[in-house]
Structures are given as structure tokens and as C-alpha cells.
Design a protein around this motif. Structure first.
Motif, short mmCIF file in Angstrom:
data_model
loop_
_atom_site.label_atom_id
_atom_site.label_comp_id
_atom_site.label_asym_id
_atom_site.label_seq_id
_atom_site.Cartn_x
_atom_site.Cartn_y
_atom_site.Cartn_z
N GLY A 115 0.69 -1.36 0.00
CA GLY A 115 -0.02 -0.05 0.22
C GLY A 115 0.69 1.38 -0.10
N ALA A 116 2.17 1.22 -0.05
CA ALA A 116 2.95 2.41 -0.08
C ALA A 116 2.90 3.15 -1.30
CB ALA A 116 4.39 2.19 -0.03
N ASP A 117 2.70 4.44 -1.52
CA ASP A 117 2.60 4.95 -2.52
C ASP A 117 3.68 5.63 -3.16
OD1 ASP A 117 -0.45 5.39 -2.94
OD2 ASP A 117 0.03 6.16 -0.82
N TYR A 118 4.91 5.88 -2.10
CA TYR A 118 6.26 6.43 -2.38
C TYR A 118 7.16 5.86 -1.64
CZ TYR A 118 3.32 10.22 -4.65
OH TYR A 118 2.32 10.75 -5.48
N ALA A 119 8.34 5.61 -2.05
CA ALA A 119 9.40 5.02 -1.31
C ALA A 119 10.53 6.35 -1.26
CB ALA A 119 10.09 3.80 -2.21
N ILE A 120 11.09 6.23 0.13
CA ILE A 120 12.14 6.97 0.42
C ILE A 120 13.38 6.36 0.88
CG2 ILE A 120 11.36 7.48 2.69
CD1 ILE A 120 12.84 10.22 2.69
N VAL A 121 14.59 6.48 -0.14
CA VAL A 121 15.63 5.46 0.07
C VAL A 121 16.79 6.22 0.44
CG1 VAL A 121 16.97 4.10 -1.40
CG2 VAL A 121 14.56 3.97 -1.84
N ILE A 122 17.50 5.55 1.46
CA ILE A 122 18.92 5.97 1.94
C ILE A 122 19.82 4.97 1.46
CG2 ILE A 122 18.59 4.91 4.29
CD1 ILE A 122 19.92 7.41 5.55
N THR A 123 21.22 5.47 1.49
CA THR A 123 22.23 4.38 1.15
C THR A 123 22.49 3.85 2.46
OG1 THR A 123 23.83 6.48 1.54
CG2 THR A 123 23.13 5.78 -0.71
#
Length: 345
Positions: A115-123
Motif C-alpha cells: 500500500g505504499a505510494d512512494y518510497a524514500i531510500v537511504i544509502t
């Protein structure tokens, strides 16, 4: 909303808009450290009802302490709670960064199905010695994640949580231009100059027409990782902030965002925006120094839930807790929040 059929995430229909967002804590039962879902659902709705967007499984959410399965439980719980509260159009941003590119892609696909609409990604920071300053390797990581992600991706630049890896403005701007499925950046490096340079590069119709996004309702947003420079960033064409302070004072930070945006076209509003920015900046500085445990303590004090962190993160000491609550910066923020939420006492 379009239904998810056979685990396939449809084209998103919840736009990503400029604004303020709060990385939601993950709440745990005191004895077992199991997820406290009722507290989590209550908090997600409280934040969203104030006009602040929820971000699940970020640094404040102790994502590093969550299993894949627990992240999915939280995503589904948040979506269910928002829909039940009459907030079906509120998008869910979910942290999916992991140590490897492979696991990041797995987490992102799982989050989208949940159900996520957007992902936020860290290295990942474990091999920061090899990655920090390696323009080609860092660019390859975000490029591959963006190309293979079923949902739009926000870059998360937080040197403190990634072994000191600090993406520079040139790299972030390149990614914005070359990766149409990247829809923004969160700058928890606190570098106002970097924010200004990136915002200038992506502002205006020339960027939009030359480098269109894969999904037109997911524009490239430049977001601060702290709320203490929101008003200045608005005048530099920034788009808001993702801030832990939003958990404690969602009405105050939403009001600050609205005033800052309005002041861009009506300078008579600027003094009031500056007044609120001062109160909020001082509180942000004071509360942020106590990190996750300080925020959870304040939630417990104000709203009756919060609890503590998962081990090995230590709880806040009674002395530090009392000092935080009694600090004039905290009390000024609490007074402001009660006034704006209609709960002044």
C-alpha cells in the motif's frame, strides 16, 4: 481508489504535493517490544488530520529495528486507519533503504504491494568507506533503484545514518534530470546552500518540460530534513520539510508552512511567519538533541502514548526527560500547538 489486484500496484492516484511530513515513530509494547498497532494507528490519523503527511519506517520509525514483515504490517495498518478516518487521499511514503541494492529493491516492491505510494531510500552505511565520495557508485545505486521500483522514489540524504555518506548537489541534480521515477530529495544534512542549489535547478517550467517525471502527479520535491529553516527555504523555491518535530506539533508546522508559502506573494504575512519560525526553530534544535527517545517521551506526556525504543537504544533518563519538558523552547512550542489545534489550556 484503484484496487490492488493479485498483488500488483496500480498507477498511483495520490499526488505528492509540497508540504510538511512527519516520520512516524514505530510504537512498541513495553514488555515484549512487539508493535503497538493501536498507538501507531492513532498517531498516523492524528498527524494526517492536522495536514501533515505520514512517512512510515524512516529513521524516527526505527526502520533499522524492523523486520520486513513488520514494515508491511505498519504500512497496511496506516492505510487502513487513514481510510477509516475519511482520509483516503493521504499518500503513504515508506522507507525502503537497505544495505544492498538487492534488498532495497525487495523492500520497495514489498512496500508497494502493501500500500505504499512512494518510497524514500537511504544509502546503506556499512561500506561507507568505499561509497562515500564515489560519485559513480552512488549514482548507480539510485539509478537502478529508481528504474526498477514500481513506485516513485525520494532520495534520502542523511550522513548521520549512512556512515557519513553525503550526496552533493551535483549528484542529486543529475539524478533528478536523468531518473524520471525519482520524485524528490530529503536533505537531513541540514545544508541550506545545497537545498538552494537543487531547488533552483528543478524549479520552473523548463525543468518540468525537459525532464518530465514518469508519473506527472509525482513532481520532484526538494524537502528539508529539519523544520528550522522552512521559511527561508520557501523563498529559495524549496517545497517543505520532513521533520520529526511534526510528531509533537503537527498544527504548528503546518501553519508555518502555509504562512511561509503565502508570504512569497504577500510580504505583509512574513513577520508572522518569522515569529512562528523562531519558536519552531528553537524547539526543533532543543528536541532534536534528544533524538527518538525525546520525541517519544513528549508524545507520552502530551497524548498518552509513545513508550520507548527497541533495544539497544536506551530510554531517556528521568533527569533528561524533565529537563526537556521544562525547557522554555519546548514549553513555547507546546503553547503554540495548543493554540493552533484549538486545545489551549
Amino acid at each position: 481508489m484503484a484496487a490492488r489486484v493479485n498483488g500488483v500496484h496500480p498507477a498511483i492516484s495520490r499526488p505528492l504535493k509540497a508540504g510538511v511530513f512527519a516520520p512516524i515513530p514505530s510504537f512498541f509494547l513495553p514488555d515484549s517490544e512487539d508493535l503497538d498497532i493501536p498507538a501507531f494507528e492513532t498517531h498516523v490519523v492524528r498527524i494526517a488530520s492536522a495536514g501533515v503527511g505520514p512517512l512510515i519506517a524512516g529513521s524516527m520509525g526505527e526502520a533499522i529495528h524492523l523486520s520486513h514483515a513488520e514494515r508491511l504490517v505498519l504500512i497496511r495498518a496506516a492505510r487502513k486507519a487513514l481510510d477509516a478516518a475519511g482520509l483516503p487521499d493521504v499518500p503513504l511514503i515508506v522507507g525502503t533503504g537497505a544495505a544492498s541494492t538487492r534488498e532495497t529493491l525487495e523492500l520497495t516492491a514489498e512496500a508497494a504491494r502493501a500500500g505504499a505510494d512512494y518510497a524514500i531510500v537511504i544509502t546503506g552505511g556499512y561500506f561507507a568507506g568505499a561509497l562515500a565520495g564515489n560519485h559513480a557508485a552512488l549514482k548507480a545505486f539510485f539509478t537502478e533503484v529508481a528504474e526498477k521500483s514500481p513506485i516513485p522514489v525520494i532520495i534520502y540524504n542523511y550522513p548521520g545514518a549512512s556512515g557519513g555518506i553525503d550526496l552533493d548537489s551535483d549528484l542529486i541534480t543529475e539524478l533528478a534530470m536523468e531518473c524520471p521515477n525519482i520524485c524528490g530529495v530529503k536533505l537531513t544534512c541540514g545544508n541550506v546552500g545545497k537545498l538552494t542549489r537543487i531547488a533552483d535547478a528543478v524549479s520552473g517550467s523548463a525543468f518540468t518540460s525537459t525532464y518530465p517525471r514518469k508519473n506527472p502527479i509525482a513532481p520532484f520535491l526538494v524537502l528539508g530534513g529539519f523544520i528550522d529553516f522552512l521559511t527561508p527555504s520557501a523563498f529559495a523555491n524549496g517545497h517543505g520539510a520532513i521533520t520529526g518535530l511534526g510528531n509533537v506539533s503537527p498544527y504548528a508546522i503546518r501553519k508555518l508552512f502555509d504562512l511561509s508559502e503565502a508570504a512569497r506573494t504577500d510580504l505583509s504575512i512574513l513577520p508572522e511567519a518569522q515569529r512562528l519560525q523562531g519558536i519552531i526553530a528553537r524547539a526543533d534544535y532543543t528536541i532534536a538533541k534528544t533524538s527518538i527517545v525525546g520525541t517519544k517521551y513528549l508524545l507520552q506526556k502530551l497524548y498518552g502514548y509513545g513508550g520507548t525504543t527497541r533495544k539497544p537504544l536506551p530510554p531517556i533518563s528521568p533527569v533528561a526527560a524533565q529537563a526537556l519538558w521544562e525547557h522554555p523552547h519546548t514549553q513555547a512550542l507546546v503553547t503554540l500547538e495548543r493554540q493552533l489545534s484549538g486545545k489551549a489550556q
